[in-house]
Design a protein around this motif. Sequence first.
Motif, PDB file in Angstrom:
ATOM      1  N   MET A  74       0.847  -1.196   0.000  1.00 54.12           N
ATOM      2  CA  MET A  74       0.000   0.000   0.000  1.00 54.12           C
ATOM      3  C   MET A  74       0.882   1.247   0.000  1.00 54.12           C
ATOM      4  SD  MET A  74      -3.190  -0.976   2.536  1.00 54.12           S
ATOM      5  CE  MET A  74      -2.205  -1.490   3.948  1.00 54.12           C
ATOM      6  N   PHE A  75       0.479   2.221  -0.801  1.00 51.11           N
ATOM      7  CA  PHE A  75       1.230   3.470  -0.936  1.00 51.11           C
ATOM      8  C   PHE A  75       0.285   4.659  -0.726  1.00 51.11           C
ATOM      9  CE2 PHE A  75       3.351   0.254  -3.408  1.00 51.11           C
ATOM     10  CZ  PHE A  75       4.693   0.428  -3.112  1.00 51.11           C
ATOM     11  N   VAL A  76       0.764   5.643   0.021  1.00 50.10           N
ATOM     12  CA  VAL A  76      -0.011   6.854   0.275  1.00 50.10           C
ATOM     13  C   VAL A  76       0.628   8.015  -0.476  1.00 50.10           C
ATOM     14  CG1 VAL A  76      -0.811   8.491   2.008  1.00 50.10           C
ATOM     15  CG2 VAL A  76      -0.712   6.065   2.557  1.00 50.10           C
ATOM     16  N   LEU A  77      -0.148   8.661  -1.335  1.00 47.80           N
ATOM     17  CA  LEU A  77       0.328   9.852  -2.038  1.00 47.80           C
ATOM     18  C   LEU A  77       0.041  11.054  -1.147  1.00 47.80           C
ATOM     19  CD1 LEU A  77      -0.980   9.089  -5.655  1.00 47.80           C
ATOM     20  CD2 LEU A  77       1.315   8.729  -4.729  1.00 47.80           C
ATOM     21  N   THR A  78       1.092  11.701  -0.680  1.00 46.66           N
ATOM     22  CA  THR A  78       0.937  12.785   0.287  1.00 46.66           C
ATOM     23  C   THR A  78       1.600  14.063  -0.198  1.00 46.66           C
ATOM     24  OG1 THR A  78       1.465  13.454   2.558  1.00 46.66           O
ATOM     25  CG2 THR A  78       2.975  11.905   1.505  1.00 46.66           C
ATOM     26  N   GLU A  79       1.045  15.187   0.195  1.00 45.04           N
ATOM     27  CA  GLU A  79       1.628  16.483  -0.181  1.00 45.04           C
ATOM     28  C   GLU A  79       2.806  16.837   0.706  1.00 45.04           C
ATOM     29  OE1 GLU A  79      -1.185  19.611  -0.411  1.00 45.04           O
ATOM     30  OE2 GLU A  79      -2.588  18.514  -1.685  1.00 45.04           O
ATOM     31  N   GLU A  80       2.810  16.319   1.923  1.00 46.40           N
ATOM     32  CA  GLU A  80       3.873  16.634   2.875  1.00 46.40           C
ATOM     33  C   GLU A  80       4.783  15.436   3.056  1.00 46.40           C
ATOM     34  OE1 GLU A  80       4.320  19.584   4.089  1.00 46.40           O
ATOM     35  OE2 GLU A  80       2.512  20.413   3.190  1.00 46.40           O
ATOM     36  N   VAL A  81       6.086  15.703   3.137  1.00 47.42           N
ATOM     37  CA  VAL A  81       7.049  14.624   3.345  1.00 47.42           C
ATOM     38  C   VAL A  81       7.407  14.466   4.815  1.00 47.42           C
ATOM     39  CG1 VAL A  81       8.051  14.834   1.053  1.00 47.42           C
ATOM     40  CG2 VAL A  81       8.980  16.204   2.914  1.00 47.42           C
ATOM     41  N   GLY A  82       6.977  15.413   5.656  1.00 42.02           N
ATOM     42  CA  GLY A  82       7.264  15.328   7.081  1.00 42.02           C
ATOM     43  C   GLY A  82       6.272  14.450   7.809  1.00 42.02           C
ATOM     44  N   PRO A  83       6.413  14.322   9.142  1.00 38.30           N
ATOM     45  CA  PRO A  83       5.506  13.482   9.930  1.00 38.30           C
ATOM     46  C   PRO A  83       4.070  13.974   9.811  1.00 38.30           C
ATOM     47  CG  PRO A  83       7.432  14.100  11.215  1.00 38.30           C
ATOM     48  CD  PRO A  83       7.473  14.932   9.967  1.00 38.30           C
ATOM     49  N   ASP A  84       3.126  13.043   9.687  1.00 32.19           N
ATOM     50  CA  ASP A  84       1.714  13.403   9.651  1.00 32.19           C
ATOM     51  C   ASP A  84       0.878  12.223  10.107  1.00 32.19           C
ATOM     52  OD1 ASP A  84       1.581  11.650   7.554  1.00 32.19           O
ATOM     53  OD2 ASP A  84       1.349  13.177   6.004  1.00 32.19           O
ATOM     54  N   LYS A  85      -0.418  12.272   9.855  1.00 30.14           N
ATOM     55  CA  LYS A  85      -1.342  11.269  10.385  1.00 30.14           C
ATOM     56  C   LYS A  85      -1.118   9.888   9.796  1.00 30.14           C
ATOM     57  CE  LYS A  85      -4.908  12.321   6.932  1.00 30.14           C
ATOM     58  NZ  LYS A  85      -6.262  12.811   6.718  1.00 30.14           N
ATOM     59  N   THR A  86      -0.347   9.753   8.728  1.00 28.70           N
ATOM     60  CA  THR A  86      -0.154   8.442   8.116  1.00 28.70           C
ATOM     61  C   THR A  86       0.992   7.659   8.761  1.00 28.70           C
ATOM     62  OG1 THR A  86       1.401   9.234   6.455  1.00 28.70           O
ATOM     63  CG2 THR A  86      -0.939   9.324   5.890  1.00 28.70           C
ATOM     64  N   ASN A  87       1.640   8.246   9.763  1.00 29.54           N
ATOM     65  CA  ASN A  87       2.807   7.585  10.342  1.00 29.54           C
ATOM     66  C   ASN A  87       2.496   6.229  10.960  1.00 29.54           C
ATOM     67  OD1 ASN A  87       4.675   9.446   9.621  1.00 29.54           O
ATOM     68  ND2 ASN A  87       4.808  10.462  11.600  1.00 29.54           N
ATOM     69  N   ASP A  88       1.259   6.050  11.490  1.00 30.65           N
ATOM     70  CA  ASP A  88       0.933   4.801  12.156  1.00 30.65           C
ATOM     71  C   ASP A  88       0.378   3.757  11.198  1.00 30.65           C
ATOM     72  OD1 ASP A  88      -1.371   6.211  11.638  1.00 30.65           O
ATOM     73  OD2 ASP A  88      -2.443   5.422  13.386  1.00 30.65           O
ATOM     74  N   LEU A  89       0.357   4.064   9.901  1.00 30.34           N
ATOM     75  CA  LEU A  89      -0.222   3.138   8.942  1.00 30.34           C
ATOM     76  C   LEU A  89       0.845   2.272   8.291  1.00 30.34           C
ATOM     77  CD1 LEU A  89      -2.765   5.526   7.211  1.00 30.34           C
ATOM     78  CD2 LEU A  89      -3.132   4.028   9.173  1.00 30.34           C
ATOM     79  N   ILE A  90       0.434   1.078   7.918  1.00 30.27           N
ATOM     80  CA  ILE A  90       1.371   0.161   7.261  1.00 30.27           C
ATOM     81  C   ILE A  90       1.361   0.465   5.769  1.00 30.27           C
ATOM     82  CG2 ILE A  90       2.003  -2.259   6.945  1.00 30.27           C
ATOM     83  CD1 ILE A  90       0.295  -2.894   9.394  1.00 30.27           C
ATOM     84  N   ALA A  91       2.006   1.530   5.398  1.00 26.55           N
ATOM     85  CA  ALA A  91       2.019   1.958   4.002  1.00 26.55           C
ATOM     86  C   ALA A  91       3.259   2.786   3.743  1.00 26.55           C
ATOM     87  CB  ALA A  91       0.759   2.765   3.673  1.00 26.55           C
ATOM     88  N   GLU A  92       3.683   2.756   2.498  1.00 29.01           N
ATOM     89  CA  GLU A  92       4.836   3.562   2.071  1.00 29.01           C
ATOM     90  C   GLU A  92       4.324   4.911   1.607  1.00 29.01           C
ATOM     91  OE1 GLU A  92       8.891   4.065   1.600  1.00 29.01           O
ATOM     92  OE2 GLU A  92       7.895   2.220   2.248  1.00 29.01           O
ATOM     93  N   ARG A  93       4.955   5.972   2.077  1.00 33.15           N
ATOM     94  CA  ARG A  93       4.502   7.322   1.728  1.00 33.15           C
ATOM     95  C   ARG A  93       5.322   7.867   0.564  1.00 33.15           C
ATOM     96  NH1 ARG A  93       5.868  10.645   5.516  1.00 33.15           N
ATOM     97  NH2 ARG A  93       4.249  12.195   5.193  1.00 33.15           N
ATOM     98  N   ILE A  94       4.644   8.478  -0.398  1.00 38.43           N
ATOM     99  CA  ILE A  94       5.295   9.035  -1.584  1.00 38.43           C
ATOM    100  C   ILE A  94       4.831  10.473  -1.776  1.00 38.43           C
ATOM    101  CG2 ILE A  94       5.640   8.835  -4.084  1.00 38.43           C
ATOM    102  CD1 ILE A  94       5.001   5.894  -3.884  1.00 38.43           C
ATOM    103  N   GLN A  95       5.753  11.375  -2.005  1.00 41.07           N
ATOM    104  CA  GLN A  95       5.414  12.769  -2.261  1.00 41.07           C
ATOM    105  C   GLN A  95       4.704  12.863  -3.614  1.00 41.07           C
ATOM    106  OE1 GLN A  95       5.807  15.752  -3.798  1.00 41.07           O
ATOM    107  NE2 GLN A  95       5.145  16.950  -2.055  1.00 41.07           N
ATOM    108  N   LYS A  96       3.429  13.245  -3.608  1.00 40.67           N
ATOM    109  CA  LYS A  96       2.603  13.127  -4.813  1.00 40.67           C
ATOM    110  C   LYS A  96       2.971  14.126  -5.900  1.00 40.67           C
ATOM    111  CE  LYS A  96      -1.719  14.285  -4.850  1.00 40.67           C
ATOM    112  NZ  LYS A  96      -3.157  14.303  -4.504  1.00 40.67           N
ATOM    113  N   TYR A  97       3.653  15.205  -5.554  1.00 39.02           N
ATOM    114  CA  TYR A  97       3.991  16.185  -6.578  1.00 39.02           C
ATOM    115  C   TYR A  97       5.446  16.067  -7.044  1.00 39.02           C
ATOM    116  CZ  TYR A  97      -0.559  18.088  -5.546  1.00 39.02           C
ATOM    117  OH  TYR A  97      -1.916  18.226  -5.384  1.00 39.02           O
TER     118      TYR A  97
END
Length: 351
Positions: A74-97
């Motif tokens: 699972m991958f989360v497209l996020t606008e922010e690369v810093g800590p946010d509400k997705t930190n506790d999720l089992i997913a890889e975060r990707i800067q969407k822009y």
Amino acid sequence: MKKPVVVLADTDIKIVTPLELRFLEEYDDKIDLQIITDAEYFNEYFSSPKNVDVLVADEELYSSELQKQNIPKMFVLTEEVGPDKTNDLIAERIQKYSSIKEIFNRIVSLSSSIFNKGINPVKSTQVLLFYSAGGGAGKTTLALGVSYCLVQSLKKVLYINAERINSFQYLLNSVFPVSSSAYSLFTDQSSGMYAAIKPVLRNEHFDYLPPFGASLSSLGIGFGVYKNIVESVKRTNEYDYIVVDTDSVFDDDKAELISISDKVFIICEQTKKSLCATNMLLKNISFSDKEKFIFLCNKYDENSKNHLVSSGEKANFAVNEYIKAIKDIDSKSLEQICAEPEMQKAAYMII
């Protein structure tokens, strides 16, 4: 064989559409690609168990409830690369822009166990040449860093420092040169050179040709030895990538090295000096193939003047990616350098 199910979910079609096209170009009918652009339908779709292998979703659509779906990647497209509400999720975060290519490469490389199940054709060894018009641009650090990152993405890599005087070893654990008794192996001009020198190679996360103990001319070895090595290794198809890191000299031997490379990464800086030097270099190279020639501006500082776009002298090339300067890089190990997002970004351009 069952096709992997990939779901792309984002209400912004400017993100979804080019990403969808990238997947179709690469995999076509080898995956079951599903697109969701409506938030209400997304919630309805995942209200019951679904057989999904890879989910890429905007952070506004993503919730902890999705963990119940048991989706492998699972991958989360996020606008922010810093800590946010997705930190506790089992997913890889990707800067969407970031670039679509970077997003796609990161998804595919981190889901290789899924995408490699019978859907990827066997690919021949790719030769990646790292070249700069002058010293100090961080070319060698990039080449070594990319080699390290590619191995982390389950690729087999051979690094070759194709310079007349080798000095790359300061970033490795072993600084000892090739044994003097082995120098005669490098005068072999036959197609089987790789078999002869294979016992000389070392490994520090990736395989590499150890440094020579003196300049090539002092050892009586011609620069063309690097081309012979690369061609000999490539014929075996033993590696996914051969990363060739070469000096700034341009001559007939260098032109041949460029010609046998699949991709040429030309490294520059944002300085006026680097702009002038790169423009001069390009007068000697036919670089019209945009797929083969990739321009990276390394050590980028957004607070300093960028002469590549604001100088009296016009750049005769377009920068494909800006790699920001890594803080305190000289005090970091290669492993620490490769953990930096900027180094990983460079690697994702390749995979």
